[in-house]
Structure formats: C-alpha cells, structure tokens
Scaffold this motif. Structure first.
Motif, PDB file in Angstrom:
ATOM      1  N   ALA A  91       0.849  -1.192   0.000  1.00 23.03           N
ATOM      2  CA  ALA A  91       0.000   0.000   0.000  1.00 23.03           C
ATOM      3  C   ALA A  91       0.886   1.243   0.000  1.00 23.03           C
ATOM      4  N   PRO A  92       0.354   2.397  -0.459  1.00 24.41           N
ATOM      5  CA  PRO A  92       1.187   3.601  -0.606  1.00 24.41           C
ATOM      6  C   PRO A  92       1.943   4.012   0.651  1.00 24.41           C
ATOM      7  N   GLY A  93       1.361   3.836   1.837  1.00 23.36           N
ATOM      8  CA  GLY A  93       2.021   4.275   3.066  1.00 23.36           C
ATOM      9  C   GLY A  93       2.950   3.261   3.693  1.00 23.36           C
ATOM     10  N   ASP A  94       3.045   2.063   3.108  1.00 21.64           N
ATOM     11  CA  ASP A  94       3.937   1.043   3.657  1.00 21.64           C
ATOM     12  C   ASP A  94       5.393   1.470   3.547  1.00 21.64           C
ATOM     13  N   SER A  95       6.203   1.055   4.509  1.00 21.86           N
ATOM     14  CA  SER A  95       7.640   1.322   4.455  1.00 21.86           C
ATOM     15  C   SER A  95       8.321   0.302   3.546  1.00 21.86           C
ATOM     16  N   VAL A  96       9.404   0.731   2.910  1.00 18.96           N
ATOM     17  CA  VAL A  96      10.137  -0.106   1.962  1.00 18.96           C
ATOM     18  C   VAL A  96      11.581  -0.251   2.420  1.00 18.96           C
ATOM     19  N   MET A  97      12.090  -1.487   2.437  1.00 25.82           N
ATOM     20  CA  MET A  97      13.491  -1.752   2.706  1.00 25.82           C
ATOM     21  C   MET A  97      14.145  -2.230   1.414  1.00 25.82           C
ATOM     22  N   ALA A  98      15.148  -1.486   0.974  1.00 26.60           N
ATOM     23  CA  ALA A  98      15.893  -1.826  -0.241  1.00 26.60           C
ATOM     24  C   ALA A  98      17.362  -1.986   0.140  1.00 26.60           C
ATOM     25  N   PHE A  99      17.868  -3.216   0.063  1.00 27.93           N
ATOM     26  CA  PHE A  99      19.239  -3.532   0.481  1.00 27.93           C
ATOM     27  C   PHE A  99      20.144  -3.697  -0.730  1.00 27.93           C
ATOM     28  N   CYS A 100      21.429  -3.429  -0.513  1.00 28.38           N
ATOM     29  CA  CYS A 100      22.461  -3.717  -1.502  1.00 28.38           C
ATOM     30  C   CYS A 100      23.733  -4.029  -0.713  1.00 28.38           C
ATOM     31  N   GLY A 101      24.170  -5.292  -0.759  1.00 29.34           N
ATOM     32  CA  GLY A 101      25.297  -5.686   0.082  1.00 29.34           C
ATOM     33  C   GLY A 101      24.935  -5.500   1.540  1.00 29.34           C
ATOM     34  N   ARG A 102      25.789  -4.800   2.303  1.00 28.55           N
ATOM     35  CA  ARG A 102      25.502  -4.504   3.705  1.00 28.55           C
ATOM     36  C   ARG A 102      25.011  -3.070   3.864  1.00 28.55           C
ATOM     37  N   GLU A 103      24.329  -2.572   2.842  1.00 27.24           N
ATOM     38  CA  GLU A 103      23.793  -1.221   2.883  1.00 27.24           C
ATOM     39  C   GLU A 103      22.278  -1.251   2.721  1.00 27.24           C
ATOM     40  N   LEU A 104      21.625  -0.235   3.306  1.00 23.44           N
ATOM     41  CA  LEU A 104      20.171  -0.098   3.248  1.00 23.44           C
ATOM     42  C   LEU A 104      19.836   1.318   2.821  1.00 23.44           C
ATOM     43  N   LEU A 105      18.805   1.461   2.002  1.00 22.40           N
ATOM     44  CA  LEU A 105      18.350   2.771   1.526  1.00 22.40           C
ATOM     45  C   LEU A 105      17.591   3.484   2.644  1.00 22.40           C
TER      46      LEU A 105
END
Length: 288
Positions: A20-34
């Motif tokens: 849903a539009p208000g949901d939080s998003v976790m986007a990882f790359c290696g040991r990094e997070l957006l």
C-alpha cells in the motif's frame, strides 16, 4: 537491548496483501540499506509511494516482511534478473548507508526493524534457487518459506546460534578485538554453536580455542536476535579455571586482555548483547 522496543510490537505473521502507498520499503544492496539519516541522529525509510512501488505494475517487485504495530514493512526485490542481487532503488532524499548505523540511530525500534529486515533479505537473496535441484524457488503459500515446484523442497528462514562469552576472573573480564573485521571496537569472546553441540559446550570450546584458557561455571545471561548476520546471540558468563595466561588465536583475534571493572569504560549504549554484558560486569551485576 535493541530488541526491547516496547510499547511497540513486532508482528511476524506473514501477510500476502499487496503493498500500500504508506507502507515502508526496505531496499538492500550488500551490507547497505536505503535510508535517510537525519542530522539529529534519526533514521527513516522511504514509503511505497515515495518509491513509486505502489503504482500499477510495480507491486510485484516487493514482498511483505512484517509489521511493527500497524506499520507494514516490505522488501524491494529489484527488477528483472538483478532482483535481490545488487540492483539499487533510486528515491530522492534517500541514500544507501552501511548497516552499522543500526547501533546508534533513533528511533531504536526502527533500527531493530531494519535489523530484522536485513536478516530476511539475506535469506531471500540466498534462496532464489533450490539447493537440492537448482530450480527457481517461489513463496510457499501462507507461510514464511520458499518452495521448489520441481522437487518439493521447502526452506524456512535460517537462524545461526552464536555464543557471546564474558570470561571472568574475580573483578577482571577478558575483552578482545577481532582480527580482519570492519568492526574494530571492544568485543567479548564469541563463536558459532557447532552441529551436535550445546551452547554451554560451545562456550568452553571457544574459550579454549580463542584464548587458550579453561572455562567453568557457565551461566546464562540472555539472548538477542542479530539480524545483520542472521544470528541468534546467546550470552553467557563463565569463570576461568587454572592458568590465567592468554594465548590468542591470531586468525580470530587481533588482541585480548584481562581488564578490571575500573578499567572498563562506560559503554556508548546497551543495544548490543556484548555491550549489555560489559555494562553488567562493570556495575557488578553479572549472574554468579
């Protein structure tokens, strides 16, 4: 510790509703997070509408992780063949940051949520293909699991048990520094529990291997989920028996020494089980 997030509540029940539009998003790359790291020591995550992931045709690029209270968190899977293996999501105002920020950023409950998200992301990333036959894996019904249609293999999230060890000699505690790791701060002895081994036996073995000493009177302190490495940490204090002369395993440790309670500095915070145990010992409150 970081998992003590009351009055907030982590809810791990699997939910297959679309993002849903208000949901939080976790986007990882290696040991990094957006994330967005605020000047006041805060951390925030993008929402689905900020990342345009709730738009038609993009909802399939996410997977539900968990909720904290009524706030839903979703994992960004990436696009096409790059999914889960290194593609970066571009959201204005947000940047990829090393997960070490979880040790200090506020609110603490959100740092813990990011740690749990990192654990699940690593598991999804490492189980894109079946370890039995090599076919593509897919979500398994209403449960948090992945399955292989070709051979029927079902895989659940993996948790690695690891012991954190406070080795004591009266008012002295062994403190160490790791060899070959990014973290260069003070640590306690630690190691993974082997197959067929109890955590208490792992304590005795790790003490012998890492500093060449004999541990006795092993006593439990507490536990901590440590999502950055997919671990469940189990804390123990124990006493030294016999020789007190430390002989370090240089492959594991850069240094190790006995420190008295007076020599132990105040810990920056007690989010980690290691710092919680050091603080307990420094204040004379460790279990005996």
């Amino acid at each position: 510790m970081i998992q003590d997030i009351a009055p907030h509540e982590l809810r791990l029940a699997y939910d297959r509703r679309a993002i849903a539009p208000g949901d939080s998003v976790m986007a990882f790359c290696g040991r990094e997070l957006l994330v967005c790291l605020g000047a006041e020591g805060t951390v925030s995550l993008p929402t689905a509408d900020q990342a345009t992931l709730a738009a038609p045709g993009r909802a399939g690029q996410t997977r539900f992780l968990f909720s904290v209270d009524d706030r839903r968190f979703n994992l960004w899977l990436g696009e096409g063949d790059e999914g889960l293996v290194g593609a970066r999501l571009d959201v204005p105002g947000f940047a990829y940051e090393d997960l070490r920020f979880l040790r200090v950023r506020e609110p603490e409950w959100l740092s813990f949520a990011c740690s749990v998200g990192a654990h699940l992301w690593q598991w999804y990333r490492d189980n894109r293909f079946c370890g039995r036959c090599g076919s593509v894996m897919e979500p398994f019904g209403p449960e948090r699991a992945m399955t292989c249609r070709a051979c029927g293999n079902v895989v659940y999230p993996r948790i690695n048990p690891c012991v954190i060890i406070g080795l004591t000699d009266g008012d002295r505690l062994v403190c160490s520094r790791y060899a070959g790791r990014a973290y260069k701060g003070v640590a306690l002895l630690a190691g993974y529990v082997e197959v067929g081994e109890t955590p208490e036996a792992a304590v005795v073995r790790e003490v012998a291997e890492e500093v060449g000493l004999v541990a006795t009177n092993v006593r439990y302190v507490g536990s901590q989920p440590w999502g950055m490495d997919g671990n469940l940490l189990l804390g123990y204090f124990c006493d030294v028996e016999g020789s007190r002369r430390i002989r370090i395993d240089e492959d594991e440790l850069a240094s190790a020494s006995w420190l008295s309670r007076d020599e132990l500095a105040d810990v920056p915070n007690t989010r980690t089980l290691t710092f919680h145990m050091i603080d307990l010992f420094r204040r004379g409150m460790e279990p005996r």
